[in-house]
Design an enzyme around this catalytic site. Structure first.
Site, PDB file in Angstrom:
ATOM      1  N   PRO A   1      10.330  47.717   6.456  1.00  0.00           N
ATOM      2  CA  PRO A   1      11.482  47.252   7.232  1.00  0.00           C
ATOM      3  C   PRO A   1      11.154  47.138   8.724  1.00  0.00           C
ATOM      4  O   PRO A   1      10.471  48.007   9.276  1.00  0.00           O
ATOM      5  CB  PRO A   1      12.560  48.315   6.987  1.00  0.00           C
ATOM      6  CG  PRO A   1      11.946  49.403   6.193  1.00  0.00           C
ATOM      7  CD  PRO A   1      10.598  48.954   5.705  1.00  0.00           C
TER       8      PRO A   1
ATOM      9  N   ALA B   1      12.770  49.617  12.195  1.00  0.00           N
ATOM     10  CA  ALA B   1      13.413  50.760  11.545  1.00  0.00           C
ATOM     11  C   ALA B   1      12.727  52.077  11.853  1.00  0.00           C
ATOM     12  O   ALA B   1      13.211  53.134  11.464  1.00  0.00           O
ATOM     13  CB  ALA B   1      13.450  50.537  10.036  1.00  0.00           C
ATOM     14  N   GLY B   2      11.571  52.029  12.525  1.00  0.00           N
ATOM     15  CA  GLY B   2      10.867  53.280  12.817  1.00  0.00           C
ATOM     16  C   GLY B   2       9.774  53.590  11.818  1.00  0.00           C
ATOM     17  O   GLY B   2       9.267  54.698  11.775  1.00  0.00           O
TER      18      GLY B   2
ATOM     19  N   GLY C   1       6.862  51.821  11.578  1.00  0.00           N
ATOM     20  CA  GLY C   1       5.562  51.338  12.025  1.00  0.00           C
ATOM     21  C   GLY C   1       5.194  49.967  11.473  1.00  0.00           C
ATOM     22  O   GLY C   1       4.014  49.694  11.224  1.00  0.00           O
ATOM     23  N   SER C   2       6.193  49.090  11.301  1.00  0.00           N
ATOM     24  CA  SER C   2       5.875  47.778  10.713  1.00  0.00           C
ATOM     25  C   SER C   2       4.963  46.955  11.623  1.00  0.00           C
ATOM     26  O   SER C   2       4.020  46.317  11.145  1.00  0.00           O
ATOM     27  CB  SER C   2       7.147  47.006  10.358  1.00  0.00           C
ATOM     28  OG  SER C   2       7.694  46.417  11.495  1.00  0.00           O
ATOM     29  N   SER C   3       5.193  46.999  12.939  1.00  0.00           N
ATOM     30  CA  SER C   3       4.349  46.174  13.819  1.00  0.00           C
ATOM     31  C   SER C   3       2.907  46.689  13.791  1.00  0.00           C
ATOM     32  O   SER C   3       1.961  45.900  13.755  1.00  0.00           O
ATOM     33  CB  SER C   3       4.895  46.143  15.251  1.00  0.00           C
ATOM     34  OG  SER C   3       4.706  47.384  15.890  1.00  0.00           O
ATOM     35  N   ALA C   4       2.733  48.015  13.768  1.00  0.00           N
ATOM     36  CA  ALA C   4       1.368  48.560  13.733  1.00  0.00           C
ATOM     37  C   ALA C   4       0.672  48.177  12.430  1.00  0.00           C
ATOM     38  O   ALA C   4      -0.506  47.810  12.431  1.00  0.00           O
ATOM     39  CB  ALA C   4       1.407  50.077  13.883  1.00  0.00           C
ATOM     40  N   ALA C   5       1.414  48.231  11.310  1.00  0.00           N
ATOM     41  CA  ALA C   5       0.799  47.880  10.023  1.00  0.00           C
ATOM     42  C   ALA C   5       0.378  46.405  10.022  1.00  0.00           C
ATOM     43  O   ALA C   5      -0.673  46.049   9.484  1.00  0.00           O
ATOM     44  CB  ALA C   5       1.757  48.182   8.882  1.00  0.00           C
TER      45      ALA C   5
ATOM     46  N   ASP D   1       0.958  55.145  15.633  1.00  0.00           N
ATOM     47  CA  ASP D   1       1.279  54.200  14.550  1.00  0.00           C
ATOM     48  C   ASP D   1       0.031  53.454  14.058  1.00  0.00           C
ATOM     49  O   ASP D   1      -0.211  53.357  12.854  1.00  0.00           O
ATOM     50  CB  ASP D   1       2.327  53.175  15.012  1.00  0.00           C
ATOM     51  CG  ASP D   1       3.714  53.780  15.106  1.00  0.00           C
ATOM     52  OD1 ASP D   1       3.836  55.014  14.998  1.00  0.00           O
ATOM     53  OD2 ASP D   1       4.680  53.004  15.291  1.00  0.00           O
TER      54      ASP D   1
END
Ligand code: PMV
Length: 307
Positions: free
Chosen positions: A88, A91-92, A94-98, A139
């Site tokens: 998500p 949402a906290g 770490g989607s941008s880091a992934a 992250d």
């Protein structure tokens, strides 16, 4: 065409305080962002967002990653990027880091570079700087290496063997999206405003992470839960919470979690709870009945990899 996946994360202890050099403990979890990269015209496609205009702010982190890979590994800049994330956004987790880590990994493969995980984490970090200004680096570290990690700006230790058995993590999503960079700036500003008291709260957060590490070593899950809730209180004090976070923390505790806290930047995003497996399932079912998106998460021990 090389495709890589990288995991999302939850922060168990120490978010925000970690930005200022205090320690934090995070866990990579089994939700993934996938990125495929092929040589060709520079274009970005996201399965969730559609084509991304290279001149839009959304493209900035990707351009930065391309630039760094070109500078360090002579990769050039002509690549088409395909992103598909099951994490998500805002949402906290770490989607941008992934996304930045999976992009860096597949890009370095596409360009035939000889590289290490450290290279992936460092280049992805530069993408993270474009996303929210002053990232701690936790992250991208979790997305790159996976596992349970004790992190302090610039260094980390794997703690995988300390992950206690007989407990699970429940994630409850407030559904409120927020901008990590804005919350990080506000919290730093509040620390300055609070002066000496701000310093004491940060010191307390640092001490709390060391106590959490001791609780992990002693396999004391009751203490671990209690410390999570104390951590939520510190984040509330620093202005990182919102009523939806506080509500879900109370709800999880009321349903029998050992402890609960917001995770990530806060002010919406997710709340995590620690509970025995049967209790965790009961919490998920009850929250879902109340209309809250809730699920259990499992650790990811591998970090970024080709698919
Ligand atoms: O909300 P997320 O997934 O972007 O996590 C942010 C974690 C912070 O500690 C608030 C910021 C950071 O860079 O560590």
């Amino acid at each position: 065409m090389p495709c890589s996946i990288a995991p999302g994360k939850v922060i168990l202890f120490g978010e925000h305080f970690v930005v200022e050099g205090y320690p934090a403990i995070g866990l990579a979890v089994g939700l993934y962002a996938s990125t495929c990269v092929e040589k060709g015209e520079f274009k970005i496609y996201s399965r969730q967002l559609g084509p991304i205009d290279p001149s839009s702010p959304l493209a900035k982190p990707f351009l930065r990653v391309l630039e760094e890979a070109a500078r360090e590994f002579n990769c050039g800049r002509d690549y088409t990027i395909y992103i598909d994330s099951g994490i998500p956004v805002g949402a906290g987790m770490g989607s941008s880091a992934a996304v930045n880590v999976s992009l860096t990994h597949s890009l370095l493969h596409a360009c035939g570079a000889g590289f290490t995980r450290e290279d992936v984490s460092r280049i992805a970090y530069m993408g993270e700087v474009e996303v929210h200004g002053k990232p701690s680096g936790i992250d991208n570290t979790l997305a790159t290496y996976g596992g349970l990690v004790y992190y302090k700006r610039g260094s980390f230790k794997r703690l995988d063997t300390l992950l206690p058995e007989g407990v699970e993590l429940v994630v409850a999503d407030t559904g409120v999206k927020r901008d990590t960079g804005v919350v990080v700036r506000d919290v730093l500003e509040k620390r300055r405003r609070l002066g000496r008291l701000g310093g004491i709260l940060y010191e307390a957060a640092g001490e709390l992470v060391e106590e959490a590490l001791a609780a992990l070593r002693e396999r004391d899950v009751v203490r671990l839960g209690e410390l999570m809730t104390v951590n939520h209180g510190l984040l509330f004090s620093m202005g990182a919470s919102a009523w939806v976070n506080d509500y879900l923390v109370h709800r999880m505790l009321g349903l029998g979690a050992y402890g609960a806290k917001l995770s990530g930047a806060g002010r919406g995003g997710i709340v995590i709870g620690l509970a025995e497996p049967a209790r965790a399932q009961a919490i998920v079912e009850e929250l879902e009945r109340e209309g809250v998106k809730a699920y259990r998460v499992k650790p990811d021990y591998e970090g970024v990899r080709l698919t």
